[in-house]
Design an enzyme around this catalytic site. Structure first.
Site, PDB file in Angstrom:
ATOM      1  N   ASP A 210      16.091   2.296 -26.872  1.00 20.02           N
ATOM      2  CA  ASP A 210      15.408   2.919 -27.998  1.00 20.02           C
ATOM      3  C   ASP A 210      16.473   3.615 -28.841  1.00 20.02           C
ATOM      4  OD1 ASP A 210      13.347   3.714 -29.614  1.00 20.02           O
ATOM      5  OD2 ASP A 210      12.398   5.054 -28.172  1.00 20.02           O
TER       6      ASP A 210
ATOM      7  N   SER B  55      14.591  16.899 -22.057  1.00 11.21           N
ATOM      8  CA  SER B  55      14.108  18.056 -21.306  1.00 11.21           C
ATOM      9  C   SER B  55      15.069  19.235 -21.353  1.00 11.21           C
ATOM     10  CB  SER B  55      13.864  17.662 -19.840  1.00 11.21           C
ATOM     11  OG  SER B  55      15.084  17.288 -19.219  1.00 11.21           O
TER      12      SER B  55
ATOM     13  N   HIS C 243       8.364   4.135 -26.001  1.00  8.15           N
ATOM     14  CA  HIS C 243       9.383   3.199 -25.522  1.00  8.15           C
ATOM     15  C   HIS C 243       8.978   2.577 -24.180  1.00  8.15           C
ATOM     16  CE1 HIS C 243      13.822   2.539 -24.111  1.00  8.15           C
ATOM     17  NE2 HIS C 243      13.234   1.413 -24.431  1.00  8.15           N
TER      18      HIS C 243
ATOM     19  N   ARG D 125      22.791   7.484 -24.875  1.00 10.03           N
ATOM     20  CA  ARG D 125      23.736   8.052 -23.915  1.00 10.03           C
ATOM     21  C   ARG D 125      24.856   7.042 -23.673  1.00 10.03           C
ATOM     22  NH1 ARG D 125      20.313   9.929 -20.350  1.00 10.03           N
ATOM     23  NH2 ARG D 125      20.560  12.169 -20.691  1.00 10.03           N
TER      24      ARG D 125
ATOM     25  N   ASP E 225       4.904  10.790 -17.431  1.00  9.39           N
ATOM     26  CA  ASP E 225       5.065  10.983 -15.990  1.00  9.39           C
ATOM     27  C   ASP E 225       4.064  12.005 -15.443  1.00  9.39           C
ATOM     28  OD1 ASP E 225       6.387  12.886 -17.495  1.00  9.39           O
ATOM     29  OD2 ASP E 225       8.123  13.037 -16.186  1.00  9.39           O
TER      30      ASP E 225
ATOM     31  N   ASP F 156      18.932   5.765 -17.811  1.00  8.04           N
ATOM     32  CA  ASP F 156      20.358   5.507 -18.079  1.00  8.04           C
ATOM     33  C   ASP F 156      21.275   6.606 -17.566  1.00  8.04           C
ATOM     34  OD1 ASP F 156      19.587   7.443 -19.844  1.00  8.04           O
ATOM     35  OD2 ASP F 156      20.294   6.445 -21.658  1.00  8.04           O
ATOM     36  N   ASP F 157      20.717   7.593 -16.851  1.00  9.11           N
ATOM     37  CA  ASP F 157      21.542   8.678 -16.308  1.00  9.11           C
ATOM     38  C   ASP F 157      21.433   8.751 -14.789  1.00  9.11           C
ATOM     39  OD1 ASP F 157      18.952   9.524 -16.141  1.00  9.11           O
ATOM     40  OD2 ASP F 157      19.289  11.517 -16.953  1.00  9.11           O
TER      41      ASP F 157
END
Length: 521
Positions: free
Chosen positions: A201, A382, A248, A174, A351, A270-271
């Site tokens: 990654d 997702s 990762h 990203r 998760d 990262d978002d």
């Protein structure tokens, strides 16, 4: 016969020498780690002389007496031991094994250090293995081990001001990771205390170049295994991306805790954007996470943190809760937890796996009323699940709260359950019809809270849709639930969604019926 004995004489002598040296080395190691070794030679002393300067004779005597008592239960490995062993030519493999064990310290010794403010201060800049500035490291706690009184007092006294807490950013390809990094750097109060480590990654060079562009502001590490993940046979519609993510995370956590030797870390994707008090929040809750072994994480995220479902007042910004649901999306864990999870880490969907009772073990997380993170990542593995209906509406806190100056001990398990139960019991019971009427009324802030019961998972989902909160369950746990109770803010009132009186704990419900769109509710 004599010839046969002479023939094998060398081998017999060699074997005898090896056995003798092995027994000698074992005996020496026992001596090193015994009380005699510590008392007679000063090996393994947990306090460098520089740390003891200025203490009175009485204080020194008290500390030494306590340490000697504890040495019967637990021995302390120190760097001086390694120097002595190396000088004596002990096998380097033994040294490596001892190094892998790192340095240990008892709860009592840690308490003494906390009182003197000689806290863990791991600094990755001191070397690739993360050499300790103060040469102190907490020993992993046993499961649900009760914290010492000194640790509880430390949680009450405020943040661990010298504790270095890394921010681990999980990245892939990203390119707008810069949006997340800019905020992490701009809001960071101290680069030394909060090093930012980006674990990448995917091997995307464009993204890596952008990250390297931050120079010394961040440290980039790259996951070396870019092979196609192994997916067990028989998986319907396998999604390799989730297998890559789990792999990762495992690698990145190993780096943080076993290579850099940090004792805790904050994980962000990262978002994610962060609030201005993001660092303040985690600094203040870190002592609670260390002290209270009924906690396994602190999260910056409220799954139901949309504008109409939270208290946007100044009091709401200060409000924190315990929850049985693992929120993620900006969360803190300790090395102790990773020691426990790393040996059974899943191949995918980490998760949801973490939310299962076998991993959660009745432990809880701390979460805020108003989120300290906000996701902008509509596109990802997702495919934007929940983004349009929920995630993009999550409110990011814009009121800086000085958490480190507040008493947060109400969040300790010994205090929280009773006060929360009292608050729920005081709430006025309402019916589903009254909630529907309330939905049509103007927003009028009222102090008295309301509560409404659900008698099944189906009725819970019905209530959740009326209130506009997320209605799914993970391992039988509704999002943000505590002891089966979900807390939301709606039309100016606090509402507790309460399970039936017969509720005995979370159970995995049957597959839900096809859901109607929220717009039809």
């Amino acid at each position: 016969m004599l010839f046969g004995i002479m023939r094998y004489r060398r081998k017999i002598i060699s074997a005898a020498v090896v056995i003798s040296l092995t027994l000698w080395a074992a005996g020496f190691l026992l001596l090193v780690f015994s009380d005699f070794g510590v008392k007679r030679f000063g090996w393994g002393s947990p306090f460098p002389s520089s740390k003891l300067e200025g203490l009175s004779s009485k204080e020194l005597s008290t500390q030494l007496t306590e340490l000697e008592r504890q040495l019967e239960l637990q021995k302390i490995a120190r760097s001086v031991i390694f120097d002595k062993l190396r000088s004596l030519g002990i096998d380097t493999n033994i040294l490596k094994e001892l190094r892998a064990r790192r340095k240990f310290i008892t709860d009592e010794e840690l308490s003494a250090l906390l009182e003197q403010k000689y806290l863990v201060n791991n600094n990755p800049k001191d070397g690739a293995t993360g050499r300790l500035k103060n040469e102190v490291l907490m020993q992993p706690h046993s499961q649900h081990k009760q914290p010492s009184q000194a640790l509880k007092e430390e949680a009450r006294s405020g943040p661990l001001s010298n504790f270095q807490l890394p921010i681990l950013v999980m990245a892939c390809n990203r390119v707008n990771v810069t949006r997340a990094l800019d905020l992490l750097i701009n809001h960071r109060p101290d680069p030394e205390r909060f090093p930012i480590i980006v674990s990448q990654d995917c091997g995307d060079e464009t993204t890596a170049k952008l990250i390297r562009g931050y120079g010394n502001e961040v440290k980039l590490i790259q996951q070396p295994d870019q092979s196609f993940p192994k997916i067990p046979p028989g998986i319907r519609k396998p999604q390799p991306g989730y297998y890559r993510i789990a792999r990762h995370y495992h690698w990145a956590f190993d780096q943080i805790f076993y290579e850099f030797h940090f004792s805790a870390a904050v994980i962000v994707e990262d978002d994610l954007e962060i609030a201005s008090d993001f660092y303040e929040y985690f600094s203040a809750t870190l002592p609670l996470l260390i002290a209270d072994k009924t906690l396994f994480c602190v999260s910056a995220w409220n799954d139901n943190g949309k504008e109409k479902n939270i208290d946007l007042s100044e009091n709401g910004a200060m409000k924190l809760y315990r929850t049985d649901f693992f929120p993620g999306l900006g969360w803190m864990l300790t090395k102790d937890l990773w020691d426990e999870l790393s040996i059974k880490w899943p191949n995918a969907y980490w998760d949801d796996w973490l939310r299962e009772p076998e991993q959660r073990k009745s432990r809880q997380c701390i979460r805020p009323e108003i989120s300290r993170t906000k996701t902008f990542g509509k596109k990802g593995v997702s495919n934007g699940q929940y983004f349009e209906q929920h995630l993009k509406y999550i409110v990011l806190n814009d009121h800086f709260v000085p958490f480190t100056q507040m008493d947060l001990t109400y969040l300790l398990d010994e205090n929280y359950a009773a006060s929360f139960t009292t608050e729920v019991n005081r709430a006025r019971v309402v019916s589903l019809a009254e909630i529907r009427v309330l939905k049509q009324q103007e927003v009028v802030p009222i102090d008295q809270a309301l509560k409404i019961r659900y008698d099944s998972y189906q009725s819970y989902r019905q209530l959740a849709r009326i209130l506009g909160i997320m209605d799914d369950l993970k391992a039988g746990v509704p999002r943000t639930a505590y002891k089966g109770i979900v807390t939301v803010f709606f039309r100016g009132r606090r509402i507790f969604i309460v399970p039936p009186t017969s509720w005995k704990g979370y159970t995995v419900p049957p597959p839900p019926d096809k859901k109607r769109p929220l717009s039809e509710v």
